[in-house]
Design an enzyme around this catalytic site. Structure first.
Site, PDB file in Angstrom:
ATOM      1  N   GLU A 193      22.718  40.121  38.940  1.00  0.00           N
ATOM      2  CA  GLU A 193      23.742  39.924  39.965  1.00  0.00           C
ATOM      3  C   GLU A 193      23.356  40.675  41.241  1.00  0.00           C
ATOM      4  O   GLU A 193      24.021  41.614  41.669  1.00  0.00           O
ATOM      5  CB  GLU A 193      25.112  40.314  39.409  1.00  0.00           C
ATOM      6  CG  GLU A 193      25.517  39.362  38.292  1.00  0.00           C
ATOM      7  CD  GLU A 193      26.884  39.626  37.678  1.00  0.00           C
ATOM      8  OE1 GLU A 193      27.580  40.531  38.156  1.00  0.00           O
ATOM      9  OE2 GLU A 193      27.241  38.918  36.719  1.00  0.00           O
ATOM     10  N   PRO A 214      23.340  46.669  46.589  1.00  0.00           N
ATOM     11  CA  PRO A 214      24.676  46.171  46.240  1.00  0.00           C
ATOM     12  C   PRO A 214      25.129  46.654  44.870  1.00  0.00           C
ATOM     13  O   PRO A 214      26.302  46.673  44.571  1.00  0.00           O
ATOM     14  CB  PRO A 214      24.502  44.653  46.242  1.00  0.00           C
ATOM     15  CG  PRO A 214      23.246  44.394  46.992  1.00  0.00           C
ATOM     16  CD  PRO A 214      22.394  45.601  46.822  1.00  0.00           C
ATOM     17  N   SER A 216      24.282  49.800  43.532  1.00  0.00           N
ATOM     18  CA  SER A 216      23.500  51.002  43.741  1.00  0.00           C
ATOM     19  C   SER A 216      23.420  51.941  42.544  1.00  0.00           C
ATOM     20  O   SER A 216      22.581  52.818  42.512  1.00  0.00           O
ATOM     21  CB  SER A 216      24.009  51.746  44.959  1.00  0.00           C
ATOM     22  OG  SER A 216      25.385  51.910  44.809  1.00  0.00           O
ATOM     23  N   HIS A 436      36.005  34.844  25.683  1.00  0.00           N
ATOM     24  CA  HIS A 436      35.621  36.017  24.899  1.00  0.00           C
ATOM     25  C   HIS A 436      34.870  36.983  25.794  1.00  0.00           C
ATOM     26  O   HIS A 436      33.665  36.843  25.985  1.00  0.00           O
ATOM     27  CB  HIS A 436      34.681  35.635  23.742  1.00  0.00           C
ATOM     28  CG  HIS A 436      35.329  34.832  22.661  1.00  0.00           C
ATOM     29  ND1 HIS A 436      34.594  34.136  21.726  1.00  0.00           N
ATOM     30  CD2 HIS A 436      36.640  34.630  22.356  1.00  0.00           C
ATOM     31  CE1 HIS A 436      35.431  33.541  20.883  1.00  0.00           C
ATOM     32  NE2 HIS A 436      36.681  33.816  21.251  1.00  0.00           N
ATOM     33  N   GLU A 437      35.555  37.942  26.365  1.00  0.00           N
ATOM     34  CA  GLU A 437      34.842  39.021  27.054  1.00  0.00           C
ATOM     35  C   GLU A 437      34.441  40.010  25.957  1.00  0.00           C
ATOM     36  O   GLU A 437      35.310  40.569  25.284  1.00  0.00           O
ATOM     37  CB  GLU A 437      35.740  39.677  28.105  1.00  0.00           C
ATOM     38  CG  GLU A 437      35.138  40.913  28.749  1.00  0.00           C
ATOM     39  CD  GLU A 437      33.739  40.684  29.339  1.00  0.00           C
ATOM     40  OE1 GLU A 437      33.618  39.900  30.275  1.00  0.00           O
ATOM     41  OE2 GLU A 437      32.771  41.303  28.834  1.00  0.00           O
ATOM     42  N   HIS A 505      28.401  34.437  30.411  1.00  0.00           N
ATOM     43  CA  HIS A 505      28.248  35.212  31.656  1.00  0.00           C
ATOM     44  C   HIS A 505      27.604  36.559  31.336  1.00  0.00           C
ATOM     45  O   HIS A 505      27.865  37.143  30.287  1.00  0.00           O
ATOM     46  CB  HIS A 505      29.609  35.438  32.310  1.00  0.00           C
ATOM     47  CG  HIS A 505      30.054  34.268  33.121  1.00  0.00           C
ATOM     48  ND1 HIS A 505      30.617  34.397  34.366  1.00  0.00           N
ATOM     49  CD2 HIS A 505      29.988  32.932  32.874  1.00  0.00           C
ATOM     50  CE1 HIS A 505      30.903  33.198  34.853  1.00  0.00           C
ATOM     51  NE2 HIS A 505      30.536  32.289  33.958  1.00  0.00           N
ATOM     52  N   GLU A 524      25.782  32.266  33.496  1.00  0.00           N
ATOM     53  CA  GLU A 524      25.963  32.792  34.848  1.00  0.00           C
ATOM     54  C   GLU A 524      24.630  33.418  35.269  1.00  0.00           C
ATOM     55  O   GLU A 524      23.813  32.762  35.907  1.00  0.00           O
ATOM     56  CB  GLU A 524      27.104  33.811  34.872  1.00  0.00           C
ATOM     57  CG  GLU A 524      27.442  34.308  36.255  1.00  0.00           C
ATOM     58  CD  GLU A 524      28.295  35.560  36.215  1.00  0.00           C
ATOM     59  OE1 GLU A 524      28.030  36.438  35.377  1.00  0.00           O
ATOM     60  OE2 GLU A 524      29.225  35.661  37.022  1.00  0.00           O
ATOM     61  N   GLU A 530      32.215  34.867  42.198  1.00  0.00           N
ATOM     62  CA  GLU A 530      33.038  36.079  42.080  1.00  0.00           C
ATOM     63  C   GLU A 530      32.686  37.110  43.162  1.00  0.00           C
ATOM     64  O   GLU A 530      33.548  37.835  43.639  1.00  0.00           O
ATOM     65  CB  GLU A 530      32.928  36.688  40.681  1.00  0.00           C
ATOM     66  CG  GLU A 530      31.537  37.156  40.297  1.00  0.00           C
ATOM     67  CD  GLU A 530      31.463  37.672  38.851  1.00  0.00           C
ATOM     68  OE1 GLU A 530      32.437  37.552  38.107  1.00  0.00           O
ATOM     69  OE2 GLU A 530      30.391  38.191  38.488  1.00  0.00           O
TER      70      GLU A 530
HETATM   71  C1  NOJ Z   1      32.535  38.796  34.708  1.00  0.00           C
HETATM   72  C2  NOJ Z   1      32.492  37.309  34.721  1.00  0.00           C
HETATM   73  O1  NOJ Z   1      31.415  36.827  35.467  1.00  0.00           O
HETATM   74  C3  NOJ Z   1      33.813  36.823  35.257  1.00  0.00           C
HETATM   75  O2  NOJ Z   1      33.787  35.432  35.425  1.00  0.00           O
HETATM   76  C4  NOJ Z   1      34.901  37.259  34.307  1.00  0.00           C
HETATM   77  O3  NOJ Z   1      36.133  36.880  34.837  1.00  0.00           O
HETATM   78  C5  NOJ Z   1      34.903  38.763  34.116  1.00  0.00           C
HETATM   79  N1  NOJ Z   1      33.599  39.222  33.805  1.00  0.00           N
HETATM   80  C6  NOJ Z   1      35.844  39.207  33.020  1.00  0.00           C
HETATM   81  O4  NOJ Z   1      35.394  38.732  31.786  1.00  0.00           O
HETATM   82 CA    CA Z   2      29.447  38.127  36.318  1.00  0.00          CA
END
Ligand code: NOJ
Ligand code: CA
Length: 723
Positions: A193, A214, A216, A436-437, A505, A524, A530
């Site tokens: 990212e 960005p 850092s 699913h985070e 992601h 991602e 985002e």
């Molecule tokens: C980072 C992901 O890229 C984003 O899309 C998501 O909303 C957040 N994490 C939370 O899971």
């Molecule tokens: Ca992300």
């Protein structure tokens, strides 16, 4: 360099097997292989006589055995001890060519989804069988030369003196012959990212600090280390791209730049032990790829990454479908609402807290009522799925602590009625998309995976967006290490058993594995939309991504933002989206993905239904894609034909200087009249001035029509539907 080739072919005559040459099917690319005086495998590549890769070495350093850690078994006899040393000697020098095999391959295959409905896989192959006499070991190198570039990989056959081995470093070189212009991001074992840097190769080391600025808190993986896919352009106009394909059971590759020798060398992501991977023969490395073209558009049209992956492993693919979706998401990213149900961070603990008894913060996004509105909107406007983030308990303390136990992926918050919402969605022909985070807590996710996917089946979810935010737990592992790469693929295979499509992601960057596992429908692995809410993406960002991140496969970029000044609706968020509205539409065409989100909140779409029509119309699966014009970092103009329909869509995305062009519609069916609807930047609109200004015009067109002086503003674009 010309002399090198004359030399190489002369050598071939004298040395027989030790020097080999193959050409691409169209004869433009030539690859030379030889073993140098130290017995080091060496290759080079040219395109129409121009040097692409100057003579470059191939091989591996293996991890030597630590005598203090050797078992009795290793040292039992002098012969065994000797053998232990032999088994761990480097695979770099002392090689002879035993035999070689040549082959030609030409087939057309059908992807489950894609930029085109059939893909040609045509190459000439050279397989070199090498032996290292001293240590009685074998290593093969397989080269495939396509019209659009080279792929090669190491193969380790089953053998006595090479069974289990640990990589200290892969030593694949890519020697260059000029100070090329390059589009790159800093080497990092955990994230892509980053903002793309555009510099000469000689400027990489000096720009490293700025390149990580960005993010850092990150340390670059090396003083001049970059990630792939790396795009370059030579002064005589050749476009060269370095990446990898089919990175399976192996660590992700970075590239270290050595300015003295003008050479990149592979740099694998370490695992927690610091080693670069553990292999067991028989096995292979991923493919290393060099895509070459004399037009920038050749890079976009290349299918090398997919062609070097194995065919689809899923027999019945009927449940896999390209998907356009909306979601309860942008409002959380921008800070308007929250993923968590309460703000009482310290007093909330997963599995301990009774959420029915804690005080809600009043800003929770995933409420039953709110999600219902999204389902209604999706049903009314033809979106097949609604993503809902923050539906499950645990968000109060999800980030930054490398906890082994974060989410259970099955327990909803009290204000999210899981059963009711799924039933309601299905009654309207819509599906909810699971989220699913994992918080990068890998074992926690693996422990819960089967129950989580089983629950998805029970309620009728068929797609999940995964997240891997934060440092990996177990500590010391990296997002791009061998163990993690195995983890991502494990979740994909498990998901396939449950007929679930996956969009990951923050996982490692893709290497075309979606050909083999097409339920891996999204990734991602780069700065997506985002970041427009965290200060903004550089204006040229989306004109570089197709040359870099997208070489590995589609990206869930999540375009479609209609309100650029976030402070208009999110108190305290001063970020401005660095794009015009028309360019947001164009991204649905220029950034290919079978999974496309209309990312803004539905209120913003309701206010601009005429522009929203393009997002409703644009498909995310194609019969054909034409890359009309492109220059990395400046502009991209792409035309695509919808799968199974005589409809075309054109997108132009431009950076700071904008872009003006004429487009001949000679790809349309002769004799037919179509209606073209053009969504363009309004007069005076730029990304920094009235970015939401757009004009929509319609006209009749045929295959004889030339659309003249189409204009994309600074940070602008245009989108055209032709039906
Ligand atoms: C980072 C992901 O890229 C984003 O899309 C998501 O909303 C957040 N994490 C939370 O899971
Ligand atoms: Ca992300």
């Amino acid at each position: 360099m010309k002399n090198f080739f004359l030399f190489a072919s002369a050598l071939c005559t004298f040395l027989g097997l030790s020097a080999q040459e193959i050409t691409s099917p169209d004869g433009k690319l030539k690859m030379n292989f030889s073993v140098d005086s130290a017995g080091c495998p060496t290759y080079s590549l040219s395109y129409c006589g121009k040097v692409v890769i100057a003579p470059s070495h191939l091989g591996y350093q293996l991890k030597p055995e630590d005598p203090t850690k050797m078992t009795d078994f290793d040292w039992k006899t002098p012969a065994a001890a000797e053998n232990a040393v032999v088994r761990r000697a480097d695979l770099q020098t002392g090689f002879n060519v035993e035999t070689t095999e040549n082959a030609t391959h030409d087939e057309v295959w059908t992807p489950v989804w894609g930029e085109e409905s059939s893909i040609r896989n045509n190459y000439n192959e050279l397989l070199v069988h090498l032996s290292q006499a001293k240590n009685e070991r074998k290593m093969d190198i397989r080269f495939r030369l396509f019209n659009d570039g080279l792929g090669f990989r190491y193969e380790f056959p089953d053998q006595k003196n090479l069974t289990y081995f640990t990589i200290k470093e892969e030593k694949t070189e890519f020697a260059l012959n000029g100070d090329h212009k390059a589009w790159w991001i800093a080497g990092d074992y955990d994230t892509q990212e980053y903002e793309w840097q555009t510099t000469r190769l000689s400027e990489i080391a000096g720009r490293m600090k700025e390149a990580v600025a960005p993010n850092s808190s990150q340390t670059p993986a090396g003083p001049a280390c970059v990630q792939t896919s790396l795009q370059m352009k030579t002064d005589d106009g050749l476009y060269i791209n370095l990446h990898e394909a089919a990175c399976i059971d192996y660590a992700t590759m970075h590239l270290d730049y050595d300015q003295t020798n003008n050479c990149f060398t592979s740099h694998l992501t370490p695992s927690a032990s610091g080693d670069k991977g553990d292999l067991q023969t028989p096995t292979t490395s991923p493919w290393r790829t060099v895509i070459v073209g004399d037009e920038a558009t050749d890079i976009l049209a290349s299918r090398i990454t997919l062609n070097l992956n194995e065919p689809c492993q899923i027999e019945d693919t009927s449940w896999i479908h390209p998907t356009k979706y909306i979601g309860v998401w942008w409002e959380m990213i921008t800070g308007k609402s929250t993923w968590s149900y309460t703000d009482a961070v310290s007093s909330v603990k997963l599995g301990v807290t009774d959420y029915d008894k804690v005080k809600p913060n009043g800003r929770h996004g995933a409420t039953t009522e709110h999600v219902k509105d999204y389902i209604d909107f999706a049903a009314e406007h033809g979106f097949s799925e609604v993503l809902v983030e923050g539906w499950n308990v645990g968000w109060e303390d999800w980030f930054g602590h490398q906890k082994d136990y974060v989410f259970d992926f099955v327990t909803p918050y009290p204000d999210f009625d899981l059963k009711y919402l799924n039933d309601y969605a299905h009654s309207k022909g819509v599906k909810l998309m699971m989220h699913h985070e994992t918080s990068a807590s890998i074992r926690n996710y693996e422990r819960h995976l089967d129950a989580a996917y089983t629950m998805m089946n029970e309620y009728g979810y068929d797609a999940v967006k995964q997240g891997y935010v934060g440092d990996i737990c177990p500590r010391g592992e990296h997002h791009y290490s061998q163990w993690l790469n195995n983890h991502y693929l494990y979740t994909i295979k498990e998901a396939a058993k449950h007929h679930i499509m996956v969009n990951a992601h923050e996982a490692t960057r893709p290497t075309g594995i979606c050909r083999t596992w097409p339920n891996w429908i999204g990734n991602e692995s780069a700065r997506g939309t985002e970041y427009e809410s965290f200060g903004g993406n550089p204006v040229n960002h989306t004109t570089i991504l197709p040359f870099t991140r997208f070489i590995g496969g589609p990206m869930d970029y999540t375009p479609g933002i209609f309100v650029m000044d976030l402070s208009k609706w999110v108190p305290g968020n001063t970020s401005k989206v660095r794009s015009t509205l028309a360019r947001q539409l164009a991204l649905y065409v220029t950034l290919y993905s079978p999974l496309q989100m209309a990312a803004d909140i539905i209120e913003h779409y309701k206010e601009k239904m005429d522009a929203f029509q393009f997002i409703k119309d644009v498909p995310c699966d194609w019969d054909k894609s034409l890359y009309l014009e492109a220059e990395p970092g400046e502009y991209i103009v792409t035309a695509r034909k919808a799968k199974g329909a005589d409809e075309w869509y054109i997108g132009c995305s431009a950076a700071e200087t904008g872009h003006t062009t004429d487009i001949a519609l000679d790809f349309l069916t002769p004799g037919k009249t179509y209606t073209a609807t053009i969504y363009a930047d309004a007069k005076g609109t730029t990304w920094y001035n009235n970015p939401e200004g757009y004009v929509i015009t319609t006209r009749k067109v045929t295959n004889k029509t030339v659309l003249k002086k189409l204009q994309a503003a600074s940070g602008g674009g245009f989108a055209i539907s032709i039906k």
